[in-house]
Write a protein that holds these residues in place. Structure first.
Motif, short mmCIF file in Angstrom:
data_model
loop_
_atom_site.label_atom_id
_atom_site.label_comp_id
_atom_site.label_asym_id
_atom_site.label_seq_id
_atom_site.Cartn_x
_atom_site.Cartn_y
_atom_site.Cartn_z
N VAL A 124 0.56 -0.92 -0.16
CA VAL A 124 -0.05 0.00 0.21
C VAL A 124 1.09 0.76 -0.15
O VAL A 124 2.30 0.92 0.40
N PHE A 125 0.47 2.29 -0.82
CA PHE A 125 1.23 3.56 -0.20
C PHE A 125 1.52 3.84 1.27
O PHE A 125 0.65 4.19 1.79
N TYR A 126 2.48 4.64 0.89
CA TYR A 126 2.52 5.19 3.10
C TYR A 126 2.04 5.78 3.71
O TYR A 126 2.06 6.39 4.64
N ASP A 127 0.96 6.59 2.80
CA ASP A 127 -0.30 6.67 3.74
C ASP A 127 -0.92 6.51 4.06
O ASP A 127 -1.65 6.51 5.04
N LYS A 128 -1.02 5.59 3.93
CA LYS A 128 -1.96 4.42 4.43
C LYS A 128 -1.40 4.07 6.32
O LYS A 128 -2.19 3.50 6.55
N VAL A 129 -0.39 3.99 6.39
CA VAL A 129 0.49 3.38 7.32
C VAL A 129 0.12 4.95 8.65
O VAL A 129 0.77 6.12 8.48
N SER A 130 0.22 3.73 9.97
CA SER A 130 -0.16 5.17 11.02
C SER A 130 0.40 4.55 12.36
O SER A 130 0.10 3.42 12.04
N LYS A 162 -0.76 0.84 12.29
CA LYS A 162 -2.10 0.64 11.94
C LYS A 162 -1.51 1.16 10.20
O LYS A 162 -1.16 1.55 10.48
N ILE A 163 -2.50 -0.63 9.42
CA ILE A 163 -2.34 -0.14 7.64
C ILE A 163 -3.88 0.30 7.54
O ILE A 163 -4.54 -0.70 7.67
N ASN A 164 -4.46 1.17 6.51
CA ASN A 164 -5.48 1.49 6.40
C ASN A 164 -6.70 1.33 7.92
O ASN A 164 -7.33 0.97 7.19
N GLY A 165 -5.80 1.75 8.94
CA GLY A 165 -6.99 1.88 10.11
C GLY A 165 -7.03 -0.27 10.76
O GLY A 165 -7.96 0.38 11.82
N LEU A 166 -6.48 -0.45 9.61
CA LEU A 166 -6.75 -1.73 11.07
C LEU A 166 -5.11 -2.30 11.48
O LEU A 166 -4.09 -1.46 10.99
N SER A 167 -5.11 -3.46 12.44
CA SER A 167 -4.13 -3.57 12.94
C SER A 167 -2.82 -4.02 11.99
O SER A 167 -3.00 -5.04 10.79
N VAL A 168 -1.60 -4.04 12.20
CA VAL A 168 -0.62 -4.22 11.36
C VAL A 168 -1.18 -6.04 10.43
O VAL A 168 -0.73 -6.39 9.79
N LYS A 169 -0.93 -6.82 12.05
CA LYS A 169 -1.02 -7.74 12.44
C LYS A 169 -1.67 -8.52 11.28
O LYS A 169 -1.65 -10.19 11.17
N GLU A 170 -3.07 -8.31 11.13
CA GLU A 170 -4.36 -8.17 10.49
C GLU A 170 -3.91 -8.25 8.87
O GLU A 170 -4.61 -8.55 8.04
N VAL A 171 -3.16 -7.14 8.75
CA VAL A 171 -2.44 -7.24 7.02
C VAL A 171 -1.93 -7.53 6.53
O VAL A 171 -1.78 -8.36 5.14
N ILE A 172 -0.64 -7.61 7.54
CA ILE A 172 0.59 -8.80 7.59
C ILE A 172 0.84 -10.07 8.17
O ILE A 172 0.69 -10.17 9.10
N LYS A 173 0.57 -11.03 7.20
CA LYS A 173 0.25 -12.50 8.25
C LYS A 173 1.29 -13.04 8.68
O LYS A 173 1.66 -13.49 9.21
N ASP A 174 2.27 -12.13 7.68
CA ASP A 174 3.87 -13.06 7.63
C ASP A 174 4.32 -12.57 8.61
O ASP A 174 5.85 -11.36 9.51
#
Lengths: 441, 441
Positions: B267-273, B293-305
């Motif tokens: 995702v573009f970096y403006d989605k990371v907070s 968070k990425i797009n308002g979701l927990s990073v662990k939900e978005v990056i499963k690795d």
């Protein structure tokens, strides 16, 4: 434009005719809508592979490999290869349509200052998304990657694309602005004629590339020296682009002239206006104190010391770069970058009522009696649309006329010296002595 | 304040007690009203001579020579010594009251990027006049003059004063911001303990100077390494300034972490907070993916690795500087300067709802159970008034806890190592191995 959905713009850039400006135009529009997905590129005829990681192991610039034409590749960098939905932000009206800005000499110190200013929104405004297209030499490609990495790490929300490359036919694609900083430095013992030739060749090639692949209304600012004649060579090699669109940077000279007038008058520099640099970006340049104003008054009314104006003022402006190198140990990259920003902003924002700025532009149709068909710094005003008009309300006296004549003669001599590069026959070089400004290469 | 009219502020700065913060305060207010006239200085008891020209012949920095105390001089530079009527512009409500920003290491590359950003209005806003006070070493004084010359030539309307000098007791006078970049690079074979000692001494001296002459509410950002412990030393030597006002810069690490999460998630970096860097600006630092968070979701939900998050992510953030040096051939001055801008802007503009930023601050009273009396990078929010509060809504797991503990242990060891500089007795050095970040000096 529905065709663009989920098709990488890079693949659309692969043209049957690389030189079709119509196609180039379509590609510009499409690229705003692109939604690259790194992981699931559609496997169409146009399919491409894009590598986007930036580890030290994967050191090469990520490359778009195009199945049917491996030569024409489009390079993007790291995070700038990623998905984004700029269209949505444009549609909300919060952002303008993205513009592409190409920069040559992009791994150098001037660009190192300039690129971050462009990416920050300081130049084109806080609502103007930017694509940066960075041109370097083979030797500087690693450094260009470093620049792209630092741009990534800066998280500028307006910076949506960064491409790097060494081929102007790729890097200048769809560029709406071309900031041409790259030039070879003068080698030991090299005459101005030699410098004109080696850099003229670079600018001839870049002119051809702009003509072929840039936006048909691209604005070009030439910074690499000798910049006036480089700009002339560039425009002569780009017949499809309006000659009016080419500029040679004399803004740093103008800024320095304003500062020196302020110092002499004992006022802050914001009180100095209507300063013109006439002519060549060389020691024949003419900082104009006849038309300049301080606090709205003629400079000659404020600074009574005519000897200083006629003899010391120009020298102070011109020696500035040399003094700076002596003190700072390197050339004035930061203030040069600031003056490029000023030059662009003067074209994209309306000129304040009653004031003007100067820039080296094509002389055809000028109202001052300056020889046609050269690039000469003159006073201009802009409505903020990227275009400009020459200022008519200027006065001349014998002193100003004679000095302008000298710079004009020099530029005509430089032009004869590069006839082989402008398509005008065999070069004849009868240049006067060394007129490089101190502190420049 | 009528007394200030036509009296150079520089002469008012000549104090009977250099250490009186009350007087210091008065001087700040008066300096806004100063109307220096270069040619006709009033010959009062306070009269001074100011040289303002900038020719190569008059190469020295213009100097205020004070009749009754030749040691206490106040240096201004060139056009910045000149008359201006800022008060009038403040009174029209178009501009704020001028602020003084002191920068150490001002002749270096990071400052060379930063100063022009500050002067342009990008950092403190387009209505905030700025006085720059530049600190360098004796060795760099000529280069500092070069920097001042380039600032002159940039004609920034907001930049109203530039002073240069080598004595922090002069340069830090009335500073409302102190950006401490200057530090000695690590010599060959030097241990972290050695670096802590030589730079700690610089930061102890600068802390004392800030305590004596800066604005009592000065905000201090320490960039020179090892920046957390340098900041601790600095604040311990400045007991009159709130300890809360001292920051160690970890913003470049935060920016790099955001960029790497964006790359991995596609995702573009403006989605990371909500990215926090916890701890020391060293290899023990902890880029926090648990709360990010990425797009308002927990990073662990978005990056499963999870393996990537736990093993590669931190390494990618930390190795960035080293990769950059390898490619670009020098350290990341431009993006460091951008991160200093980000750090300041995070304190002078309200933090976006729901987000936060991280900065190394004094741990006393922290809600996370981190040891008190060290400088530790933690998540903060600001109302935009220059102050901040620590974020309470963060979660911890065993992995995050254990890594934070390691950085905490390191900072406690660093603190024992500089006890002689914080007034806490005899230093005992039991530092672990080399924890300098790659690419830093």
């Amino acid at each position: 434009m529905a065709v663009a959905e989920f098709i990488p713009s890079s693949s659309l850039n692969k043209r049957t005719s690389l030189y079709s400006s119509q196609l180039s135009y379509v590609s510009t529009q499409i690229s705003h809508q692109r939604r690259l997905s790194v992981r699931s590129l559609p496997r169409t005829n146009y399919s491409s592979q894009i590598c986007c990681s930036v580890t030290s192991k994967e050191a090469q610039a990520p490359t778009v490999v195009q199945a049917d034409d491996p030569k024409k590749k489009n390079e993007c960098y790291g995070v700038f290869c990623l998905t984004y939905d700029l269209k949505a932000e444009e549609e909300t009206g919060s952002w303008k349509k993205m513009i592409s800005v190409a920069v040559s000499g992009a791994a150098g110190m001037i660009a190192n200052h300039l690129l971050f200013k462009i990416a920050s929104g300081e130049v084109f405004g806080p609502d103007q998304p930017i694509a940066l297209r960075l041109l370097g030499s083979e030797r500087s490609l690693q450094a260009l990657e470093g620049v792209a990495m630092e741009l990534e790490d800066s998280l500028y929300p307006l910076l949506r694309e960064v491409n790097i490359g060494t081929d102007p036919y790729e890097v200048f694609q769809d560029a709406e602005w071309a900031l041409l900083i790259g030039a070879k430095p003068r080698g030991p013992g090299m005459e101005r004629a030699g410098l004109l030739d080696i850099n003229g060749q670079i600018y001839a090639a870049q002119g051809k590339a702009l003509n072929a692949v840039a936006s048909p209304n691209v604005k070009v600012i030439v910074v690499g020296n000798p910049c006036n004649t480089n700009a002339l060579i560039c425009l002569k090699n780009a017949p499809n682009i309006p000659a009016k669109n080419f500029h040679a940077l004399t803004r740093l000279d103008e800024n320095r002239a304003k500062c020196q007038l302020a110092l002499k008058a004992g006022v802050f520099y914001d009180k100095v206006s209507n300063v013109t640099i006439w002519g060549n970006h060389s020691t024949t340049q003419v900082p104009d104190f006849l038309n300049a104003k301080i606090n709205g008054l003629s400079v000659k009314e404020v600074i009574k010391d005519t000897k200083w104006l006629e003899e010391e003022f120009t020298e102070k402006v011109q020696k500035r770069g040399g003094v700076l190198i002596q003190k700072w140990g390197r050339s004035s990259a930061a203030s040069t970058a600031v003056s490029i920003v000023d030059a662009i902003r003067s074209l994209v924002t309306p000129t304040p009522e009653g004031d003007w700025f100067s820039t080296g532009v094509y002389t055809n149709g000028n109202p001052y009696g300056i020889a046609e068909d050269i690039v000469f710094s003159m006073p201009c005003r802009s409505k903020g649309d990227g275009d400009y008009e020459l200022v008519k309300e200027v006065i001349f006296d014998d002193y100003l006329r004679s000095r302008i004549k000298k710079s004009e003669d020099e530029l005509l001599a430089e032009k004869r010296c590069v006839a082989h590069l402008t398509g005008e026959g065999i070069a004849v070089c009868d240049l006067p002595g060394d007129t490089m400004l101190p502190g420049e290469m």
